[in-house]
Design a protein around this motif. Structure first.
Motif, PDB file in Angstrom:
ATOM      1  N   ALA A   1       0.924  -1.284   0.104  1.00  0.00           N
ATOM      2  CA  ALA A   1      -0.019  -0.094   0.008  1.00  0.00           C
ATOM      3  C   ALA A   1       0.868   1.324  -0.137  1.00  0.00           C
ATOM      4  O   ALA A   1       2.136   1.170   0.127  1.00  0.00           O
ATOM      5  N   TRP A   2       0.291   2.393  -0.135  1.00  0.00           N
ATOM      6  CA  TRP A   2       0.977   3.667  -0.254  1.00  0.00           C
ATOM      7  C   TRP A   2       1.816   4.068   0.863  1.00  0.00           C
ATOM      8  O   TRP A   2       2.303   5.202   1.160  1.00  0.00           O
ATOM      9  N   ASP A   3       1.449   3.289   2.048  1.00  0.00           N
ATOM     10  CA  ASP A   3       2.297   3.750   3.319  1.00  0.00           C
ATOM     11  C   ASP A   3       3.495   2.878   3.355  1.00  0.00           C
ATOM     12  O   ASP A   3       3.976   2.974   4.624  1.00  0.00           O
ATOM     13  N   ARG A   4       3.975   1.884   2.539  1.00  0.00           N
ATOM     14  CA  ARG A   4       5.118   1.020   2.760  1.00  0.00           C
ATOM     15  C   ARG A   4       6.526   1.884   3.217  1.00  0.00           C
ATOM     16  O   ARG A   4       7.008   1.511   4.184  1.00  0.00           O
ATOM     17  N   TRP A   5       6.617   2.933   2.603  1.00  0.00           N
ATOM     18  CA  TRP A   5       7.877   3.625   3.158  1.00  0.00           C
ATOM     19  C   TRP A   5       7.703   4.243   4.609  1.00  0.00           C
ATOM     20  O   TRP A   5       8.316   4.153   5.338  1.00  0.00           O
ATOM     21  N   TRP A   6       6.399   4.748   4.938  1.00  0.00           N
ATOM     22  CA  TRP A   6       6.187   5.218   6.446  1.00  0.00           C
ATOM     23  C   TRP A   6       6.433   4.280   7.375  1.00  0.00           C
ATOM     24  O   TRP A   6       6.807   4.429   8.353  1.00  0.00           O
ATOM     25  N   GLN A   7       5.872   2.844   6.950  1.00  0.00           N
ATOM     26  CA  GLN A   7       6.076   1.870   7.740  1.00  0.00           C
ATOM     27  C   GLN A   7       7.514   1.542   8.243  1.00  0.00           C
ATOM     28  O   GLN A   7       7.875   1.443   9.145  1.00  0.00           O
TER      29      GLN A   7
ATOM     30  N   PRO B   1      11.628  14.533  -6.110  1.00  0.00           N
ATOM     31  CA  PRO B   1      10.355  15.136  -6.108  1.00  0.00           C
ATOM     32  C   PRO B   1       9.229  14.396  -6.610  1.00  0.00           C
ATOM     33  O   PRO B   1       8.195  14.606  -6.297  1.00  0.00           O
ATOM     34  N   THR B   2       9.571  13.527  -7.699  1.00  0.00           N
ATOM     35  CA  THR B   2       8.606  12.772  -8.348  1.00  0.00           C
ATOM     36  C   THR B   2       7.988  11.821  -7.505  1.00  0.00           C
ATOM     37  O   THR B   2       6.904  11.568  -7.406  1.00  0.00           O
ATOM     38  N   ALA B   3       8.878  11.371  -6.485  1.00  0.00           N
ATOM     39  CA  ALA B   3       8.396  10.432  -5.416  1.00  0.00           C
ATOM     40  C   ALA B   3       7.168  11.286  -4.454  1.00  0.00           C
ATOM     41  O   ALA B   3       6.370  10.797  -3.951  1.00  0.00           O
ATOM     42  N   ILE B   4       7.902  12.313  -3.930  1.00  0.00           N
ATOM     43  CA  ILE B   4       7.337  13.193  -2.903  1.00  0.00           C
ATOM     44  C   ILE B   4       5.799  13.553  -3.585  1.00  0.00           C
ATOM     45  O   ILE B   4       4.865  13.614  -2.971  1.00  0.00           O
ATOM     46  N   ARG B   5       5.866  13.918  -5.148  1.00  0.00           N
ATOM     47  CA  ARG B   5       4.395  14.314  -5.511  1.00  0.00           C
ATOM     48  C   ARG B   5       3.532  13.078  -5.801  1.00  0.00           C
ATOM     49  O   ARG B   5       2.319  13.139  -5.446  1.00  0.00           O
ATOM     50  N   ALA B   6       4.035  11.950  -5.850  1.00  0.00           N
ATOM     51  CA  ALA B   6       3.294  10.784  -5.911  1.00  0.00           C
ATOM     52  C   ALA B   6       2.606  10.514  -4.704  1.00  0.00           C
ATOM     53  O   ALA B   6       1.555  10.314  -4.688  1.00  0.00           O
ATOM     54  N   PHE B   7       3.480  10.558  -3.664  1.00  0.00           N
ATOM     55  CA  PHE B   7       2.881  10.317  -2.199  1.00  0.00           C
ATOM     56  C   PHE B   7       1.698  11.576  -1.867  1.00  0.00           C
ATOM     57  O   PHE B   7       0.736  11.251  -1.254  1.00  0.00           O
ATOM     58  N   MET B   8       2.147  12.702  -2.259  1.00  0.00           N
ATOM     59  CA  MET B   8       1.277  14.012  -2.239  1.00  0.00           C
ATOM     60  C   MET B   8      -0.022  13.639  -2.588  1.00  0.00           C
ATOM     61  O   MET B   8      -1.370  14.007  -2.071  1.00  0.00           O
ATOM     62  N   LYS B   9      -0.298  12.944  -3.940  1.00  0.00           N
ATOM     63  CA  LYS B   9      -1.340  12.933  -4.736  1.00  0.00           C
ATOM     64  C   LYS B   9      -2.189  11.631  -3.960  1.00  0.00           C
ATOM     65  O   LYS B   9      -3.321  11.664  -3.904  1.00  0.00           O
TER      66      LYS B   9
ATOM     67  N   SER C   1      16.417  16.005  -1.173  1.00  0.00           N
ATOM     68  CA  SER C   1      15.820  15.941  -2.347  1.00  0.00           C
ATOM     69  C   SER C   1      16.604  16.110  -3.577  1.00  0.00           C
ATOM     70  O   SER C   1      17.673  16.704  -3.519  1.00  0.00           O
ATOM     71  N   VAL C   2      16.562  15.162  -4.726  1.00  0.00           N
ATOM     72  CA  VAL C   2      17.489  15.135  -5.778  1.00  0.00           C
ATOM     73  C   VAL C   2      16.950  14.785  -7.103  1.00  0.00           C
ATOM     74  O   VAL C   2      15.689  13.904  -6.824  1.00  0.00           O
ATOM     75  N   GLY C   3      17.373  15.109  -8.270  1.00  0.00           N
ATOM     76  CA  GLY C   3      16.701  14.590  -9.482  1.00  0.00           C
ATOM     77  C   GLY C   3      16.413  15.548 -10.370  1.00  0.00           C
ATOM     78  O   GLY C   3      16.177  15.528 -11.743  1.00  0.00           O
ATOM     79  N   GLU C   4      15.407  16.808  -9.787  1.00  0.00           N
ATOM     80  CA  GLU C   4      14.885  17.648 -10.768  1.00  0.00           C
ATOM     81  C   GLU C   4      14.457  18.748  -9.844  1.00  0.00           C
ATOM     82  O   GLU C   4      14.717  18.581  -8.534  1.00  0.00           O
ATOM     83  N   PRO C   5      14.186  19.820 -10.327  1.00  0.00           N
ATOM     84  CA  PRO C   5      13.781  21.090  -9.639  1.00  0.00           C
ATOM     85  C   PRO C   5      12.331  20.376  -8.631  1.00  0.00           C
ATOM     86  O   PRO C   5      11.795  19.931  -9.047  1.00  0.00           O
ATOM     87  N   ILE C   6      12.490  20.989  -7.321  1.00  0.00           N
ATOM     88  CA  ILE C   6      11.610  20.559  -6.600  1.00  0.00           C
ATOM     89  C   ILE C   6      10.585  21.813  -6.418  1.00  0.00           C
ATOM     90  O   ILE C   6      10.841  23.062  -6.096  1.00  0.00           O
ATOM     91  N   ASN C   7       9.178  21.734  -6.802  1.00  0.00           N
ATOM     92  CA  ASN C   7       8.259  22.793  -6.615  1.00  0.00           C
ATOM     93  C   ASN C   7       7.866  23.136  -5.338  1.00  0.00           C
ATOM     94  O   ASN C   7       7.984  22.317  -4.389  1.00  0.00           O
ATOM     95  N   PRO C   8       7.876  24.389  -5.003  1.00  0.00           N
ATOM     96  CA  PRO C   8       7.528  24.543  -3.588  1.00  0.00           C
ATOM     97  C   PRO C   8       6.361  23.958  -3.001  1.00  0.00           C
ATOM     98  O   PRO C   8       6.445  23.815  -1.856  1.00  0.00           O
ATOM     99  N   GLU C   9       5.406  23.712  -3.781  1.00  0.00           N
ATOM    100  CA  GLU C   9       4.208  22.928  -2.910  1.00  0.00           C
ATOM    101  C   GLU C   9       4.733  21.470  -2.533  1.00  0.00           C
ATOM    102  O   GLU C   9       4.461  21.209  -1.419  1.00  0.00           O
ATOM    103  N   ALA C  10       5.492  20.826  -3.296  1.00  0.00           N
ATOM    104  CA  ALA C  10       5.865  19.579  -2.747  1.00  0.00           C
ATOM    105  C   ALA C  10       7.149  19.661  -1.665  1.00  0.00           C
ATOM    106  O   ALA C  10       7.015  19.124  -0.693  1.00  0.00           O
ATOM    107  N   TRP C  11       7.766  21.000  -1.893  1.00  0.00           N
ATOM    108  CA  TRP C  11       8.723  21.191  -0.713  1.00  0.00           C
ATOM    109  C   TRP C  11       8.061  21.296   0.724  1.00  0.00           C
ATOM    110  O   TRP C  11       8.544  20.938   1.608  1.00  0.00           O
TER     111      TRP C  11
END
Ligand code: 7RM
Length: 654
Positions: free
Chosen positions: A344-350, A364-372, A391-401
């Motif tokens: 489930a989508w809480d695997r990381w938080w577990q 950031p792409t992972a953060i946005r996927a979790f946000m969603k 954070s790494v890999g691409e610009p992180i948008n302030p909302e995701a930050w």
């Protein structure tokens, strides 16, 4: 290659929010503000001091830097062994029982490897490679899932001074074959498979296909990972050897081979602006120093931390910040095999809760996927152990930050937005926790000793407030030493755009306070979920299909993956347009390059917008892909083409 004026960047620069360091954090921080001055006074002396203090040498170096632009040699005359520095020396200093990796398999199985375990396993694997004829300097290809044998295999190579080239497990057999050939690898280390979203990924099958079209591999070493689940595996007698059959019976003693500072540590292939990926060359001492020192200073790593860089080891982030940097610092790390949504989508938080993770580094792409998925998933778990985020890999948008800051970092943990590349080897633009006041969306300032600038098309430094191209003006220890077998391409790609400086291929702006804001690629490289894919690679894969006459590919903004691949395809006259064909073409790209390169959108079109000299005008295709008004069309050979494309049908969405 103009840096596009993106309204969202203008909005970023108006970003008012500031996050000053917390005094309690600052009081215990590894980094000190005076590092900037020390490094600025004498950057060579700065790195030389650190190299003496932080690495164990078999033979001390004589010259810190030989800089014959664009070819750098660091710590010349010195010798060391990278695996010794990552493993043995910690055991010798009494840290044998310290955990190096907590490994978590996707199905729920776990393994704990201490530094003593790692020393034993790495030595046995190195002895097995010796038995297979691998010698110092021989290249070894590695194509594996995220299992402990992957870092063990890399360190076994490093122990012998045999350079490795890790090929991401999500790449196709064709991609693997190309890399094996270019590196002329002698042995391939793989696994029968790995687990992803509850299903086995058949790596050995893909490796077998790759080996039909590449000739240098003499032996294949195969880790058993999914065979117990009844997955069939074919082993070719005389070539293929099970890891457990050869490694388990080896001696636990294998003396590390001291190598020169500039000995090739590994090759990592990355997409550039042509269809042929470049073998980025990383060498031993400078790379190890650059990755381990940045890891220590930027993530504030302390002896008791539980550090989790959630990248795949197949990418440079995994090489530098899961394997070499953290191990050189005797860090305890997490390795997770599978997908973030399984079960489930809480695997990381577990995992964070179970292992009391203190430092988390992701994209950031992972953060946005979790946000969603909503903040309920992290809220269900105790994340109070977290004290530092990256954070790494691409610009992180302030909302995701801000979401990351609040829902994962509990509003406490500093965030390091780290800019770097496969080529740079180590993080180069980043805040230092406890020192830097951060602004959501800005990677802030160059690391101590790093000289970065933003220049205009003529290479002139752009004053504060302006945008241009990101360049690096002096060498750094973990920098690439070249492109494997192609010094001319190295010079051309990175050192010829602007005289005497390194051209990163990224657009950047600096605000009035000197903060760096990264704006994305200015070349034909897309960034899809943090993965670099060249438009031309995808175009070549498409025209390789018998139904395709011509193709043009652009990146389209995507709320989760940053960019998504949008392909415009002209069919050959004999081919019938259909939804089935569109699906087939998308699958074809996935097969040729790997599933990450499967176009999300594919539009069949009768024509493409070209200049009179025949150059495809990607800028207009990007306008079409984004559904925005067209920019200047005056240089088009046939102005009607774009309207024709707009009215085309056959657009496929995932
Ligand atoms: C580490 C890695 C490199 C490209 C680079 C940029 C982009 C990476 C950031 C970033 C803005 C960041 N290696 N990039 N980090 N852009 N902010 N913090 O990603 O070779 O695969 O990609 O990624 O465009 O040139 S990479």
């Amino acid at each position: 290659m103009a840096v596009e004026q993106r309204p969202e960047i203008e909005a970023l620069l108006a970003e008012e929010r500031r996050f000053p360091p917390d005094p309690t954090f600052a009081a215990q921080a590894n980094a000190r503000a005076d590092l900037y001055e020390e490094a600025e006074r004498d950057f060579e002396g700065f790195w030389a001091r650190l190299a003496r203090e932080r690495l164990d040498w078999s033979k001390p170096f004589e010259t810190t830097l030989e800089w014959d632009l664009p070819f750098a040699k660091w710590f010349v005359g010195g010798q060391l062994n990278v695996a010794y520095n990552c493993v043995d020396r910690h055991v010798e200093r009494g840290l044998g029982d310290k955990v190096a990796y907590h490994w978590i398999g996707e199905p729920g199985d776990t393994r704990t490897l201490t530094y003593a375990d790692l020393k034993r396993e790495v030595s046995k694997a190195a002895n097995a490679l010796l038995e297979l004829g691998v010698r110092t300097g021989d290249r070894v290809a590695i194509y594996m899932p995220m299992i402990p044998e992957l870092p063990i295999a890399m360190l076994a190579c490093a122990r012998l001074g045999a350079p490795h080239t890790v090929v991401f497990g999500g790449f196709s057999s064709e991609a693997l074959a190309g890399r094996i050939d270019d590196a002329q690898a002698k042995v391939l280390i793989t696994a029968d498979g790995g687990w992803r979203r509850g299903k086995p990924v058949n790596l050995k099958g893909a490796a077998d296909v790759a080996l039909q079209s590449s000739s240098s591999i003499e032996n294949v070493l195969v880790v058993r990972r999914v065979a117990e689940a009844g997955e069939p595996v074919e082993m070719r007698p005389g070539r293929d050897v099970w890891w457990h059959e050869i490694v388990d019976r080896q001696s636990e003693e294998c003396p590390p081979v001291p190598v020169d500072s500039e000995h090739l540590l590994y090759l990592l292939y990355t997409s550039g602006t042509t269809a042929k990926p470049k073998g980025i060359v990383h060498t031993s001492a400078g790379y190890l120093l650059g990755t381990s020192y940045t890891h220590w200073a930027i993530f504030d790593v302390k002896p008791d931390d539980v550090y989790w860089c959630a990248a795949d080891i197949g990418w440079v982030t995994g090489h530098s910040y899961i394997v070499y940097g953290p191990l050189a610092n005797a860090t305890t790390g997490i390795l997770y095999e599978g997908a973030p949504d399984t079960p489930a989508w809480d695997r990381w938080w577990q995992i964070v809760e179970d292992y009391k993770v203190t430092i988390l580094y992701t994209a950031p792409t992972a953060i946005r996927a979790f946000m969603k998925q909503g903040s309920d998933f992290p809220a269900r778990h105790d994340l109070s152990s977290i004290r530092m985020l990256g954070s790494v890999g691409e610009p992180i948008n302030p909302e995701a930050w801000l979401w990351y800051h609040e829902h994962i970092g509990g509003g406490r943990a500093p965030i390091a937005d780290t800019w770097w590349q496969t080529e740079t080897g180590m993080i180069l633009i980043t805040p230092l926790p406890g020192i830097t006041t951060t602004k959501p969306g800005s990677a802030t300032f160059p690391f101590p000793g790093v000289d970065a600038d933003v220049v205009d098309g003529e290479g002139r430094s752009v004053p504060p407030g302006g945008g241009g191209y990101l360049v690096l003006k002096r060498p750094w220890p973990a920098m690439l030493r070249g492109i494997y077998g192609d010094p001319e391409r190295y010079r051309q790609t990175y050192w010829s755009r602007f005289e005497g400086v390194y051209f990163a291929g990224d657009g950047a702006k600096r605000d009035q306070e000197g903060y760096f804001w990264l704006l994305g690629r200015v070349d034909d490289v897309m960034n899809v979920a943090g993965h670099r894919i060249s438009t031309i690679e995808v175009e070549s894969a498409l025209v390789d299909h018998p139904a395709v006459a011509e193709a043009a590919v652009v990146g389209k903004n995507d709320p989760v993956t940053g960019q998504a691949i949008f392909a415009f395809v002209i069919l050959r006259t004999h081919a019938e347009p259909s939804d089935a064909l569109i699906r087939e073409l998308r699958e074809h790209v996935a097969k040729v390059i790997g599933p990450i390169a499967r176009p999300k959108y594919l539009l069949l079109t009768p024509d493409l917008p070209k200049t009179r000299s025949g150059k495809i005008m990607r800028r207009l295709l990007r306008d079409v892909a984004e559904g925005r008004p067209l920019g200047d069309t005056t240089t088009l050979a046939d102005a009607g083409v774009v309207e024709l494309i707009r009215s085309s049908t056959g657009r496929e969405e995932e």
